[in-house]
Write an enzyme that holds these catalytic residues in place. Structure first.
Site, PDB file in Angstrom:
ATOM      1  N   GLY A   1       0.824  -1.213   0.000  1.00 57.92           N
ATOM      2  CA  GLY A   1       0.000   0.000   0.000  1.00 57.92           C
ATOM      3  C   GLY A   1       0.856   1.260   0.000  1.00 57.92           C
TER       4      GLY A   1
ATOM      5  N   GLN B   1      -7.328  17.819   2.749  1.00 55.12           N
ATOM      6  CA  GLN B   1      -6.607  16.551   2.776  1.00 55.12           C
ATOM      7  C   GLN B   1      -6.420  15.942   1.386  1.00 55.12           C
ATOM      8  OE1 GLN B   1      -8.830  15.417   6.934  1.00 55.12           O
ATOM      9  NE2 GLN B   1      -7.817  13.723   5.892  1.00 55.12           N
TER      10      GLN B   1
ATOM     11  N   CYS C   1      -3.470  10.804  10.427  1.00 57.48           N
ATOM     12  CA  CYS C   1      -2.534  11.741   9.779  1.00 57.48           C
ATOM     13  C   CYS C   1      -2.855  13.209  10.083  1.00 57.48           C
ATOM     14  CB  CYS C   1      -2.524  11.501   8.272  1.00 57.48           C
ATOM     15  SG  CYS C   1      -4.120  11.067   7.572  1.00 57.48           S
TER      16      CYS C   1
ATOM     17  N   HIS D   1      -1.246  17.029   3.459  1.00 58.06           N
ATOM     18  CA  HIS D   1      -2.466  17.590   4.044  1.00 58.06           C
ATOM     19  C   HIS D   1      -2.154  19.011   4.526  1.00 58.06           C
ATOM     20  CE1 HIS D   1      -4.110  13.670   3.789  1.00 58.06           C
ATOM     21  NE2 HIS D   1      -4.316  13.389   5.060  1.00 58.06           N
TER      22      HIS D   1
HETATM   23  P1  NAP Z   1      -3.698   1.179   0.395  1.00 61.21           P
HETATM   24  O1  NAP Z   1      -2.738   1.930  -0.433  1.00 61.21           O
HETATM   25  O2  NAP Z   1      -5.053   0.910  -0.132  1.00 61.21           O
HETATM   26  O3  NAP Z   1      -3.012  -0.196   0.820  1.00 61.21           O
HETATM   27  C1  NAP Z   1      -3.653  -1.150   1.587  1.00 61.21           C
HETATM   28  C2  NAP Z   1      -2.664  -2.231   1.973  1.00 61.21           C
HETATM   29  O4  NAP Z   1      -3.309  -3.179   2.823  1.00 61.21           O
HETATM   30  C3  NAP Z   1      -2.136  -3.022   0.776  1.00 61.21           C
HETATM   31  O5  NAP Z   1      -0.810  -3.424   1.043  1.00 61.21           O
HETATM   32  C4  NAP Z   1      -3.066  -4.220   0.773  1.00 61.21           C
HETATM   33  O6  NAP Z   1      -2.499  -5.353   0.137  1.00 61.21           O
HETATM   34  C5  NAP Z   1      -3.197  -4.472   2.250  1.00 61.21           C
HETATM   35  N1  NAP Z   1      -4.347  -5.289   2.562  1.00 61.21           N
HETATM   36  C6  NAP Z   1      -5.656  -5.017   2.287  1.00 61.21           C
HETATM   37  N2  NAP Z   1      -6.437  -6.035   2.689  1.00 61.21           N
HETATM   38  C7  NAP Z   1      -5.621  -6.966   3.216  1.00 61.21           C
HETATM   39  C8  NAP Z   1      -5.816  -8.248   3.796  1.00 61.21           C
HETATM   40  N3  NAP Z   1      -7.020  -8.792   3.885  1.00 61.21           N
HETATM   41  N4  NAP Z   1      -4.744  -8.911   4.265  1.00 61.21           N
HETATM   42  C9  NAP Z   1      -3.500  -8.389   4.143  1.00 61.21           C
HETATM   43  N5  NAP Z   1      -3.252  -7.182   3.614  1.00 61.21           N
HETATM   44  C10 NAP Z   1      -4.297  -6.483   3.154  1.00 61.21           C
HETATM   45  O7  NAP Z   1      -3.938   1.880   1.766  1.00 61.21           O
HETATM   46  P2  NAP Z   1      -2.973   2.768   2.682  1.00 61.21           P
HETATM   47  O8  NAP Z   1      -3.211   4.177   2.382  1.00 61.21           O
HETATM   48  O9  NAP Z   1      -1.587   2.235   2.611  1.00 61.21           O
HETATM   49  O10 NAP Z   1      -3.619   2.586   4.116  1.00 61.21           O
HETATM   50  C11 NAP Z   1      -3.869   1.401   4.744  1.00 61.21           C
HETATM   51  C12 NAP Z   1      -4.313   1.625   6.207  1.00 61.21           C
HETATM   52  O11 NAP Z   1      -3.496   2.560   6.865  1.00 61.21           O
HETATM   53  C13 NAP Z   1      -5.737   2.135   6.373  1.00 61.21           C
HETATM   54  O12 NAP Z   1      -6.338   1.347   7.375  1.00 61.21           O
HETATM   55  C14 NAP Z   1      -5.659   3.510   6.906  1.00 61.21           C
HETATM   56  O13 NAP Z   1      -6.594   3.735   7.933  1.00 61.21           O
HETATM   57  C15 NAP Z   1      -4.299   3.533   7.489  1.00 61.21           C
HETATM   58  N6  NAP Z   1      -3.746   4.847   7.269  1.00 61.21           N
HETATM   59  C16 NAP Z   1      -3.400   5.544   8.326  1.00 61.21           C
HETATM   60  C17 NAP Z   1      -2.926   6.804   8.186  1.00 61.21           C
HETATM   61  C18 NAP Z   1      -2.678   7.593   9.380  1.00 61.21           C
HETATM   62  O14 NAP Z   1      -3.380   8.521   9.539  1.00 61.21           O
HETATM   63  N7  NAP Z   1      -1.723   7.294  10.217  1.00 61.21           N
HETATM   64  C19 NAP Z   1      -2.757   7.360   6.943  1.00 61.21           C
HETATM   65  C20 NAP Z   1      -3.107   6.629   5.833  1.00 61.21           C
HETATM   66  C21 NAP Z   1      -3.615   5.353   6.020  1.00 61.21           C
HETATM   67  P3  NAP Z   1      -2.883  -5.810  -1.381  1.00 61.21           P
HETATM   68  O15 NAP Z   1      -1.809  -5.215  -2.252  1.00 61.21           O
HETATM   69  O16 NAP Z   1      -2.767  -7.280  -1.303  1.00 61.21           O
HETATM   70  O17 NAP Z   1      -4.224  -5.325  -1.696  1.00 61.21           O
HETATM   71  N1  12T Z   2     -10.427   7.549   6.205  1.00 68.37           N
HETATM   72  O1  12T Z   2      -6.084   6.217   9.702  1.00 68.37           O
HETATM   73  O2  12T Z   2      -9.523   8.624   4.053  1.00 68.37           O
HETATM   74  O3  12T Z   2      -7.982   6.804  10.500  1.00 68.37           O
HETATM   75  O4  12T Z   2      -7.864  10.004   4.331  1.00 68.37           O
HETATM   76  C1  12T Z   2      -6.611   7.928   7.601  1.00 68.37           C
HETATM   77  C2  12T Z   2      -6.946   8.522   6.410  1.00 68.37           C
HETATM   78  C3  12T Z   2      -8.810   7.105   7.843  1.00 68.37           C
HETATM   79  C4  12T Z   2      -7.188   6.705   9.576  1.00 68.37           C
HETATM   80  C5  12T Z   2      -8.571   9.047   4.675  1.00 68.37           C
HETATM   81  C6  12T Z   2      -9.169   7.695   6.659  1.00 68.37           C
HETATM   82  C7  12T Z   2      -7.547   7.247   8.295  1.00 68.37           C
HETATM   83  C8  12T Z   2      -8.224   8.396   5.947  1.00 68.37           C
END
Ligand code: NAP
Ligand code: 12T
Length: 340
Positions: free
Chosen positions: A15, A160, A133, A246
């Protein structure tokens, strides 16, 4: 005896946050022994480079955490809910980026510049949460103001980027722009409406009270991180057609009086902050300038004289770095230095 290196599992490695984790681990020379890249069956078998070496992505399963010391998680809330406790039980300390555990009283919610000491509480569940974030960059900017002038109330509006919603949302913005220039209908599947050439006052889903979950996270997480329920926070979170970074317009009311020189001084001297504020020179932080940078940038510092002790700020940071991967790796650095 201290270990020389630590085995690190990255859950959600394919991701946008996971890939940034790999870059930050490498750049900061984190002492990684084995790296284990984990994702769903969609990407298992793919290869990703780490430190110049191709690593095969493995399926995230119960058994995959044996022998791992640290788990950097961003596989989505449901997957973290199920697997973070499994990893934790196998002795792998989890730093989780999803919202799932953030308000759990037995899980520390940490921004090192603000409450590094809270990390000690990880032992209860072997899990530490990374805040949202939008919350992270806001509390880094508020910390020196709270320490010096005591914050009473915050009114924040966010701008954002789509990377906050993951890889698919970034692809959707690109495709919408491409389609519009080719006179085709833009696809709307990931974000709630067309984001190209638009602003959406919705990040995450709605609650009963009319606020979005993102807005509620900003208020609740801020109180937990400052360990101070007296700070009032009201937020409006808006998605804008920006890929990374952001921005936030923040209005602050403090208990103690201040002058603007003092405010600039305490912000400049605070860890993790860079002040960029020279209006005469059109100098203020923008998302484009702050992408791929580590700091929280603060500009447009000015008094709000419609209230006693009012202040306005413009705060920008890279949501994938300080807002996610960098903050998580900073937590891991403290973990290995002080606890593991
Ligand atoms: P993303 O680009 O959509 O990537 C999602 C990742 O999760 C991919 O590696 C995906 O793998 C994996 N995944 C999804 N379903 C899975 C499963 N069943 N088993 C194993 N791996 C799985 O999303 P992202 O932006 O990186 O964000 C992912 C998470 O981080 C979200 O929950 C979000 O809340 C959190 N996040 C937090 C912040 C923060 O504020 N600190 C910021 C951004 C995101 P595949 O390649 O196999 O689909
Ligand atoms: N929905 O980690 O959509 O709580 O920008 C982070 C980013 C949730 C989170 C977004 C979200 C989170 C988003």
């Amino acid at each position: 005896m201290k270990k020389k290196s630590y085995n690190v599992a990255v859950a959600g490695a394919t991701g946008v946050v996971g890939k940034e984790m790999l870059r930050v681990l490498d750049e900061r020379k984190f002492p990684v022994g084995e790296i284990r890249l984990l994702a769903s069956e969609r990407s298992a078998g793919e290869r990703l480079a780490f430190r110049g070496k191709e690593e095969v992505v493995r399926l995230l399963e119960k058994e995959t955490f044996e022998g791992m010391d640290i788990g950097l998680f961003s596989p989505g809330g449901k997957v973290s809910a199920k697997y973070a406790p499994v990893a934790a039980k196998a002795g792998c300390v989890v730093v989780d980026n999803t919202s799932h555990f953030r308000m759990d009283p037995d899980v520390p919610l940490v921004v090192p510049e603000v409450n590094a000491g809270a990390i000690a509480g990880y032992k209860k569940k072997n899990i530490i949460s990374n805040p949202n974030c939008s919350t992270i960059q806001m509390v880094v900017a508020l910390k020196p103001l709270h320490d010096n002038f005591k914050i009473k109330r915050v009114v924040v509006s966010t701008y954002q980027s789509v990377s906050g919603a993951g890889r698919e949302a970034m692809d959707e913005l690109s495709e919408q722009v491409r389609n519009i220039f080719n006179m085709k209908d833009p696809p709307v599947e990931v974000l709630p409406h067309q984001i190209a050439f638009n602003c959406l006052p919705q990040v995450d889903s709605f609650l009963e009270d009319g606020y979005t979950r993102e807005e509620a996270k900003m208020a609740n997480e801020t109180k937990k991180i400052f360990n101070d329920d007296s700070i009032k926070v009201t937020a409006t979170t808006v998605r804008v057609p920006v890929f990374v970074g952001h921005s936030e317009s923040i209005n602050v009311e403090t208990e103690k009086g201040f002058n603007l020189d003092e405010v600039r001084e305490v912000l400049k001297n605070a860890p993790g902050i860079e002040v960029v504020d020279n209006p005469g020179d059109k100098s203020y932080p923008t998302a484009l300038d702050c992408a791929e940078r580590d700091e929280v940038f603060v500009g447009r510092i000015r008094r709000d004289d419609t209230v006693e002790n009012g202040l306005n700020l413009w705060v920008v940071s890279d949501n994938l770095r300080k807002g996610a991967a960098l903050n998580a790796v900073q937590i891991a650095e403290i973990l290995i230095k002080e606890y593991l």
